[in-house]
Design an enzyme around this catalytic site. Sequence first.
Site, mmCIF file in Angstrom:
data_model
loop_
_atom_site.group_PDB
_atom_site.id
_atom_site.type_symbol
_atom_site.label_atom_id
_atom_site.label_comp_id
_atom_site.label_asym_id
_atom_site.label_seq_id
_atom_site.Cartn_x
_atom_site.Cartn_y
_atom_site.Cartn_z
ATOM 1 N N ASP A 8 -18.969 -68.792 12.986
ATOM 2 C CA ASP A 8 -18.146 -69.848 13.390
ATOM 3 C C ASP A 8 -18.299 -69.570 14.786
ATOM 4 O O ASP A 8 -18.937 -68.962 15.380
ATOM 5 C CB ASP A 8 -16.468 -69.484 12.994
ATOM 6 C CG ASP A 8 -15.602 -70.361 13.616
ATOM 7 O OD1 ASP A 8 -15.785 -71.787 13.590
ATOM 8 O OD2 ASP A 8 -14.626 -69.827 14.383
ATOM 9 N N ASP A 10 -15.714 -71.716 17.809
ATOM 10 C CA ASP A 10 -14.561 -71.721 18.643
ATOM 11 C C ASP A 10 -13.771 -70.363 18.126
ATOM 12 O O ASP A 10 -13.329 -70.158 16.889
ATOM 13 C CB ASP A 10 -13.745 -72.786 18.321
ATOM 14 C CG ASP A 10 -14.519 -74.188 18.542
ATOM 15 O OD1 ASP A 10 -15.363 -74.183 19.450
ATOM 16 O OD2 ASP A 10 -14.301 -75.007 17.936
HETATM 17 C C1 BG6 Z 1 -12.888 -75.829 14.772
HETATM 18 C C2 BG6 Z 1 -11.538 -75.423 15.683
HETATM 19 O O1 BG6 Z 1 -13.967 -74.923 15.091
HETATM 20 O O2 BG6 Z 1 -13.150 -77.032 14.882
HETATM 21 C C3 BG6 Z 1 -10.418 -76.151 14.992
HETATM 22 O O3 BG6 Z 1 -11.469 -74.034 15.205
HETATM 23 C C4 BG6 Z 1 -10.868 -77.794 15.416
HETATM 24 O O4 BG6 Z 1 -9.238 -76.037 15.939
HETATM 25 C C5 BG6 Z 1 -12.186 -78.159 14.292
HETATM 26 O O5 BG6 Z 1 -9.764 -78.795 14.999
HETATM 27 C C6 BG6 Z 1 -12.491 -79.518 14.811
HETATM 28 O O6 BG6 Z 1 -12.960 -79.719 15.960
HETATM 29 P P1 BG6 Z 1 -13.492 -81.005 16.657
HETATM 30 O O7 BG6 Z 1 -14.141 -80.335 18.200
HETATM 31 O O8 BG6 Z 1 -14.649 -81.469 16.085
HETATM 32 O O9 BG6 Z 1 -12.231 -81.702 17.135
HETATM 33 MG MG MG Z 2 -12.980 -70.539 15.179
#
Ligand code: BG6
Ligand code: MG
Length: 219
Positions: A8, A10
């Site tokens: 993953d 984030d």
């Molecule tokens: C994930 C995060 O990596 O991506 C979530 O942990 C987030 O919190 C999801 O909602 C979608 O991300 P984005 O950047 O497309 O809004």
């Molecule tokens: Mg994450």
Amino acid sequence: MIQGICFDLDGVLIHTDELHYLAWKGLADRLGVPFSREQGDRCRGVSRMDSLEIVLEQAGRPYSQAEKDAFAQEKNQAYRAMLSNLSPADVPGEVVPTLKQLRQRGYRLALASGSKNAGLILERTGLGAWLDAVADGTCIRRSKPDPEIFLTAAELLGLPPSRCAAMDDAVAGIQAGRAAGMLTIAIGDSAVHRAGVYNLTRFDQLLELFPGPGEEGAL
Ligand code: BG6
Ligand code: MG
């Protein structure tokens, strides 16, 4: 035997999980809706629109789909403005040396992130250089805890899921990795919840789990 590791993004390779939280908190404050850290943790791993539903849980009134779409866009703009300041210096110090070492040991590395902003983050931080394959929010229809993102990452690596490990800071991400049939490795919030088969406190502990050829590891 594990041959590939699907990460993953984030909250695992970089602390953009905090930027997601701050961007949602900014929206919640503007709307006058209470939004706690615990709710922020439940947004980990889940899609943008599902996160918005968590943010609006304590709203005093229902919102239309058009309003929700506008809120999601507002949050994403605030989040992307924060990402525009990212640089390689924002990657935690142990991450690149660990990825480098794992590759030297022969493991194939993939991204398995549900974010549609993953490409921007990989580009700004240089993290893309250490990955053999990238699966992100633009390649999937179902977000974690559905296994689709991890299955896509394994396919891009050319490995069966049973030969891959899934590493995620989200409980939903660990559920997705398990559903994909992968060995699960939790870190951060998911490790606090002991959600993984392995629950790490530091990213470089991966080097103890995944030894080089002929070395003995913890697995
Ligand atoms: C994930 C995060 O990596 O991506 C979530 O942990 C987030 O919190 C999801 O909602 C979608 O991300 P984005 O950047 O497309 O809004
Ligand atoms: Mg994450």
